[in-house]
Write an enzyme that holds these catalytic residues in place. Structure first.
Site, PDB file in Angstrom:
ATOM      1  N   SER A   1     -42.720 -72.406 -23.595  1.00  0.00           N
ATOM      2  CA  SER A   1     -43.110 -72.536 -22.185  1.00  0.00           C
ATOM      3  C   SER A   1     -43.111 -74.010 -21.797  1.00  0.00           C
ATOM      4  O   SER A   1     -43.729 -74.828 -22.484  1.00  0.00           O
ATOM      5  CB  SER A   1     -44.545 -72.033 -22.017  1.00  0.00           C
ATOM      6  OG  SER A   1     -44.650 -70.955 -21.159  1.00  0.00           O
ATOM      7  N   ALA A   2     -42.476 -74.337 -20.667  1.00  0.00           N
ATOM      8  CA  ALA A   2     -42.306 -75.755 -20.293  1.00  0.00           C
ATOM      9  C   ALA A   2     -43.613 -76.478 -19.942  1.00  0.00           C
ATOM     10  O   ALA A   2     -43.737 -77.683 -20.164  1.00  0.00           O
ATOM     11  CB  ALA A   2     -41.349 -75.864 -19.115  1.00  0.00           C
ATOM     12  N   HIS A   3     -44.587 -75.746 -19.406  1.00  0.00           N
ATOM     13  CA  HIS A   3     -45.782 -76.458 -18.927  1.00  0.00           C
ATOM     14  C   HIS A   3     -46.641 -76.995 -20.072  1.00  0.00           C
ATOM     15  O   HIS A   3     -47.586 -77.760 -19.844  1.00  0.00           O
ATOM     16  CB  HIS A   3     -46.611 -75.584 -17.980  1.00  0.00           C
ATOM     17  CG  HIS A   3     -47.301 -74.427 -18.614  1.00  0.00           C
ATOM     18  ND1 HIS A   3     -48.649 -74.451 -18.894  1.00  0.00           N
ATOM     19  CD2 HIS A   3     -46.853 -73.210 -18.995  1.00  0.00           C
ATOM     20  CE1 HIS A   3     -48.986 -73.275 -19.415  1.00  0.00           C
ATOM     21  NE2 HIS A   3     -47.918 -72.513 -19.498  1.00  0.00           N
TER      22      HIS A   3
ATOM     23  N   THR B   1     -32.853 -63.918 -10.012  1.00  0.00           N
ATOM     24  CA  THR B   1     -32.255 -65.192  -9.601  1.00  0.00           C
ATOM     25  C   THR B   1     -32.938 -66.342 -10.330  1.00  0.00           C
ATOM     26  O   THR B   1     -34.170 -66.408 -10.378  1.00  0.00           O
ATOM     27  CB  THR B   1     -32.388 -65.355  -8.065  1.00  0.00           C
ATOM     28  OG1 THR B   1     -31.826 -64.194  -7.457  1.00  0.00           O
ATOM     29  CG2 THR B   1     -31.677 -66.601  -7.563  1.00  0.00           C
TER      30      THR B   1
ATOM     31  N   THR C   1     -44.954 -65.939 -22.273  1.00  0.00           N
ATOM     32  CA  THR C   1     -45.404 -64.540 -22.237  1.00  0.00           C
ATOM     33  C   THR C   1     -44.200 -63.613 -22.083  1.00  0.00           C
ATOM     34  O   THR C   1     -44.041 -62.629 -22.812  1.00  0.00           O
ATOM     35  CB  THR C   1     -46.404 -64.325 -21.083  1.00  0.00           C
ATOM     36  OG1 THR C   1     -47.523 -65.193 -21.300  1.00  0.00           O
ATOM     37  CG2 THR C   1     -46.881 -62.892 -20.988  1.00  0.00           C
TER      38      THR C   1
ATOM     39  N   GLN D   1     -46.755 -73.788 -28.839  1.00  0.00           N
ATOM     40  CA  GLN D   1     -47.621 -74.950 -29.079  1.00  0.00           C
ATOM     41  C   GLN D   1     -46.981 -75.958 -30.033  1.00  0.00           C
ATOM     42  O   GLN D   1     -47.488 -77.061 -30.184  1.00  0.00           O
ATOM     43  CB  GLN D   1     -48.982 -74.507 -29.642  1.00  0.00           C
ATOM     44  CG  GLN D   1     -49.811 -73.660 -28.710  1.00  0.00           C
ATOM     45  CD  GLN D   1     -50.371 -74.419 -27.499  1.00  0.00           C
ATOM     46  OE1 GLN D   1     -50.334 -75.649 -27.430  1.00  0.00           O
ATOM     47  NE2 GLN D   1     -50.887 -73.692 -26.533  1.00  0.00           N
TER      48      GLN D   1
ATOM     49  N   CYS E   1     -64.705 -64.440 -21.969  1.00  0.00           N
ATOM     50  CA  CYS E   1     -65.809 -63.827 -21.237  1.00  0.00           C
ATOM     51  C   CYS E   1     -65.203 -62.710 -20.409  1.00  0.00           C
ATOM     52  O   CYS E   1     -64.422 -62.980 -19.495  1.00  0.00           O
ATOM     53  CB  CYS E   1     -66.466 -64.869 -20.341  1.00  0.00           C
ATOM     54  SG  CYS E   1     -67.908 -64.250 -19.498  1.00  0.00           S
TER      55      CYS E   1
HETATM   56  C1  LIG Z   1     -49.082 -69.860 -28.534  1.00  0.00           C
HETATM   57  C2  LIG Z   1     -48.876 -69.391 -27.117  1.00  0.00           C
HETATM   58  N1  LIG Z   1     -48.018 -68.402 -26.859  1.00  0.00           N
HETATM   59  C3  LIG Z   1     -47.794 -67.962 -25.627  1.00  0.00           C
HETATM   60  C4  LIG Z   1     -48.457 -68.507 -24.546  1.00  0.00           C
HETATM   61  C5  LIG Z   1     -48.173 -67.988 -23.174  1.00  0.00           C
HETATM   62  O1  LIG Z   1     -47.568 -68.981 -22.382  1.00  0.00           O
HETATM   63  P1  LIG Z   1     -47.421 -68.773 -20.805  1.00  0.00           P
HETATM   64  O2  LIG Z   1     -48.797 -68.516 -20.281  1.00  0.00           O
HETATM   65  O3  LIG Z   1     -46.848 -70.047 -20.296  1.00  0.00           O
HETATM   66  O4  LIG Z   1     -46.520 -67.614 -20.600  1.00  0.00           O
HETATM   67  C6  LIG Z   1     -49.374 -69.539 -24.767  1.00  0.00           C
HETATM   68  C7  LIG Z   1     -50.143 -70.113 -23.650  1.00  0.00           C
HETATM   69  O5  LIG Z   1     -51.268 -70.526 -23.802  1.00  0.00           O
HETATM   70  C8  LIG Z   1     -49.580 -69.999 -26.083  1.00  0.00           C
HETATM   71  O6  LIG Z   1     -50.446 -70.985 -26.364  1.00  0.00           O
END
Ligand SMILES: Cc1ncc(COP(=O)(O)O)c(C=O)c1O
Length: 390
Positions: free
Chosen positions: A199-201, A237, A74, A179, A337
């Site tokens: 994004s790492a997660h 930081t 994000t 993704q 929703c």
């Molecule tokens: C294609 C895409 N972009 C951006 C994001 C945002 O990632 P984050 O919530 O880790 O910032 C996501 C999260 O679902 C995503 O699937």
């Protein structure tokens, strides 16, 4: 009470690997200093930070100073779009109709700065319609942002093709690869992008850490001020423990060569095969139909179906998600929703899916934590949930 869920929601987030947890704990215990401090504790943290940066840079075949650590995709998306716009005269930004809301939000902010926002139409599979390329990349377009792998319907967009076309025209190109990267790690220059976000997660790393990777010649202006970390581009930081976890998580992803039509290898050796088997079984259930592209243009861990009753009446996917959760299967729906009102999925709307079905998109996204035996239980649970709601 469900004991162990069958977790099929990798596109939302993924379980952290044990080695990732260990890397996070180790960094937090042994390199907890502020990397900007000049004493030994700070230097120890700075050394680990640079080791992680170097390790990550190697995976993308870029120089370490092309990486900017952020709090996740994000933030990366906002820095990419707003930070690039600041170095252009106002013009037009083109984004696909199936972006993540972060991209829409960042593009929307540009409207206050004199920019216009145009949506690149997609087809019924969620793929951008290439016949619009010439028109959309014409003046006054100065920036394009394109999601590399669509989260809701799995469509793999032709990022390299669009990237090359943008480069030829001097247009800034950002690709949201959040993704895509979990399915394999290509070299950065294969995107032909000025910027990519991740994004790492989404690849079994920690939450709250991500990357913006930039072309070394791409001008970027910071969107927040402060201590001047990350080459002055992202103050704050550094979240070193999370960075160490991200470096560890990325180190196990397979490498591959991204080109116009390559399917990434998948987040584990069996993921693509398992996806194919599960998809075939699900499509045998009367009332379910494929949503999004075929497997030759789809992310290798991704299944999306429109779910209806055996008689062909649409079933709200959110109700299916709840029914499946009661049965121990974790998956997700695209429709939102808000304020108690169910809303159509904006992605399915952009794809022109018939209106009664726009709340019936159900997504299963796989990862290397699943085995064949567990997965083969899923179709029976889907049938039971479908019957309960018909
Ligand atoms: C294609 C895409 N972009 C951006 C994001 C945002 O990632 P984050 O919530 O880790 O910032 C996501 C999260 O679902 C995503 O699937």
């Amino acid at each position: 009470m469900v004991e162990a869920e069958i977790y099929l929601d990798a596109a939302a987030t993924t379980p952290p690997r044990q080695d990732v947890i260990e890397a996070v704990v180790c960094a937090q215990q042994e390199a907890w200093g502020n990397p900007s401090s000049l004493h030994n504790t700070g230097v120890k943290a700075a050394e680990l930070l640079e080791r992680c940066r170097w390790k990550l840079a190697q995976r993308f075949a870029v120089a370490p100073d092309q990486l900017i650590f952020t709090s996740g995709a994000t933030e990366s998306v906002h820095l990419a779009i707003l930070g690039s716009a600041a170095s252009h005269a106002p013009g037009r930004i083109v984004v696909s109709g199936v972006e993540h809301p972060a991209v829409f939000a960042a593009a929307d902010q540009l409207k206050n700065k004199g920019w216009s926002v145009v949506f690149w139409p997609v087809d019924a599979m969620g793929l951008i319609r290439l016949e619009f390329m010439e028109e959309l990349l014409d003046e006054p377009t100065r920036m394009v942002s394109l999601i590399a792998a669509q989260s809701e319907v799995g469509a793999l967009q032709p990022t390299a093709l669009v990237g090359r076309a943008c480069r030829d025209r001097g247009i800034t190109f950002h690709s949201d690869a959040t993704q895509l990267i979990p399915q394999g790690c290509p070299e950065f220059n294969r995107f032909h992008s000025d910027l990519i976000s991740l994004s790492a997660h989404k690849f079994q790393g920690p939450r709250g850490i991500g990357l913006l990777i930039r072309d070394s010649s791409h001008p970027l202006v910071p969107v927040q001020g402060g201590g001047g970390q990350e080459f002055g581009l992202r103050s704050g930081t550094e979240a070193l423990a999370l960075i160490a976890g991200m470096a560890q998580a990325l180190s196990v992803l397979p490498a591959y060569h991204l080109s116009g039509d390559t399917i990434p290898p998948g987040s584990g050796p069996d993921v693509r095969r398992q996806r194919d088997v599960l998809l075939e079984a699900l499509l045998e259930i009367p009332g379910l139909s494929l949503l999004g592209p075929n497997v030759d243009q789809r992310s290798p861990n991704h299944i999306a179906v429109l779910v209806g009753s055996a008689e062909g009446q649409p079933i709200p996917a959110r109700a299916m998600v709840r029914e499946l959760a009661r049965r121990g299967v974790a998956c997700s729906s695209g429709s939102a929703c808000r304020s108690g009102q169910r809303q159509d999925s904006s992605v399915l709307t952009a794809m022109n899916i018939p209106e009664p079905w726009r709340q019936s998109g159900l997504r299963f996204t796989l990862g290397p934590w699943l085995d064949d035996k567990t997965l083969m239980q899923v179709p029976d649970h889907v049938v039971a949930a479908q019957r309960a709601l018909s």
